[in-house]
Design a protein around this motif. Sequence first.
Motif, short mmCIF file in Angstrom:
data_model
loop_
_atom_site.label_atom_id
_atom_site.label_comp_id
_atom_site.label_asym_id
_atom_site.label_seq_id
_atom_site.Cartn_x
_atom_site.Cartn_y
_atom_site.Cartn_z
N GLY A 189 31.57 54.60 41.49
CA GLY A 189 32.25 54.41 40.21
C GLY A 189 32.66 52.97 40.00
N LEU A 190 33.69 52.76 39.21
CA LEU A 190 34.14 51.42 38.86
C LEU A 190 35.49 51.11 39.49
CD1 LEU A 190 36.60 51.39 36.50
CD2 LEU A 190 34.74 52.32 35.13
N LEU A 191 35.75 49.83 39.64
CA LEU A 191 37.04 49.35 40.12
C LEU A 191 37.45 48.16 39.27
CD1 LEU A 191 39.33 49.29 42.27
CD2 LEU A 191 37.90 47.73 43.58
N ILE A 192 38.69 48.18 38.80
CA ILE A 192 39.27 47.08 38.04
C ILE A 192 40.47 46.53 38.80
CG2 ILE A 192 40.37 46.38 35.89
CD1 ILE A 192 37.46 47.15 35.50
N ALA A 193 40.54 45.21 38.93
CA ALA A 193 41.69 44.53 39.54
C ALA A 193 42.20 43.52 38.53
CB ALA A 193 41.28 43.84 40.84
N SER A 194 43.34 43.80 37.91
CA SER A 194 43.77 43.03 36.74
C SER A 194 45.16 42.43 36.92
CB SER A 194 43.75 43.92 35.50
OG SER A 194 44.61 45.03 35.69
N SER A 195 45.48 41.52 36.01
CA SER A 195 46.76 40.83 36.05
C SER A 195 47.87 41.62 35.37
CB SER A 195 46.64 39.45 35.40
OG SER A 195 46.31 39.58 34.03
#
Length: 261
Positions: A186-192
């Motif tokens: 799947g997907l992974l998001i690492a955000s501020s």
Amino acid sequence: MSNDTFNLGKEQLMQQSFVQMDKHLQGASYTPAQKLALTCRILFDNGHDSGLAGQITTRGEQPGTYLTQRLGFGFDETCASNLLLVNEDLEVLQGDGMANPANRFHSWLYRARPDVQCIIHTHAVHTAALSMLEAPLEISHMDNCVLYDDVAFLPKWPGVPVGNEEGELIAQSIGNKHALLLAHHGLLIASSSIEEGCILALAFERAARMQLLAAPAGKIQPIDPALGREARDWILRGQRSAVTFAYYARRTLRKGADCLQ
């Protein structure tokens, strides 16, 4: 507006627009727990549902802690009131129940990336389908440029991500980027911020869907790198993310506001 703007270059007009955005665009006022619950509901409404799979977290006030959903609750059931505050060892500090054991890789990523405030992992259907091809995500449309040159790719599935090995691998694979496509996963998001993470997750799934629609018709053509980066920086601004998140929140809240409780 004065006709003087017709004599300005594109860069000047963009900078003028940034000033106006910062002045006029306002996000909604929600607590971190409410934002996290809203993100669960927004993503559920936009194709990220996969039963109990997937985790969404945000850093807590104390170092080494973060908020996450309770194992056993789907994205559509998550409320501010049933979130858990856990430490890096996934021990529950506040709330009832247990966190998803797969949250372990979140702990590794938060350690590796002090800039990251929110992590989103889902098995959105088009992203999951693309991941089965062991092919990276292609960003070739203006709407998806928020992710341009910002998506890493993990080509081999490491198995269920509950071990420290998987956490270390995922943290290394994403590097300094905001997104990661995990093959067969799947997907992974690492955000501020939570708002930014929600917007990036929505854009990721839309890009995967567009790639699957376009690929059978012919070769996907790349866009000019300079223009891709220009579009990314145009879209990925704090105020724009906040106001876009507020829009999706309003859409979701029209179905009911129980997630804010």
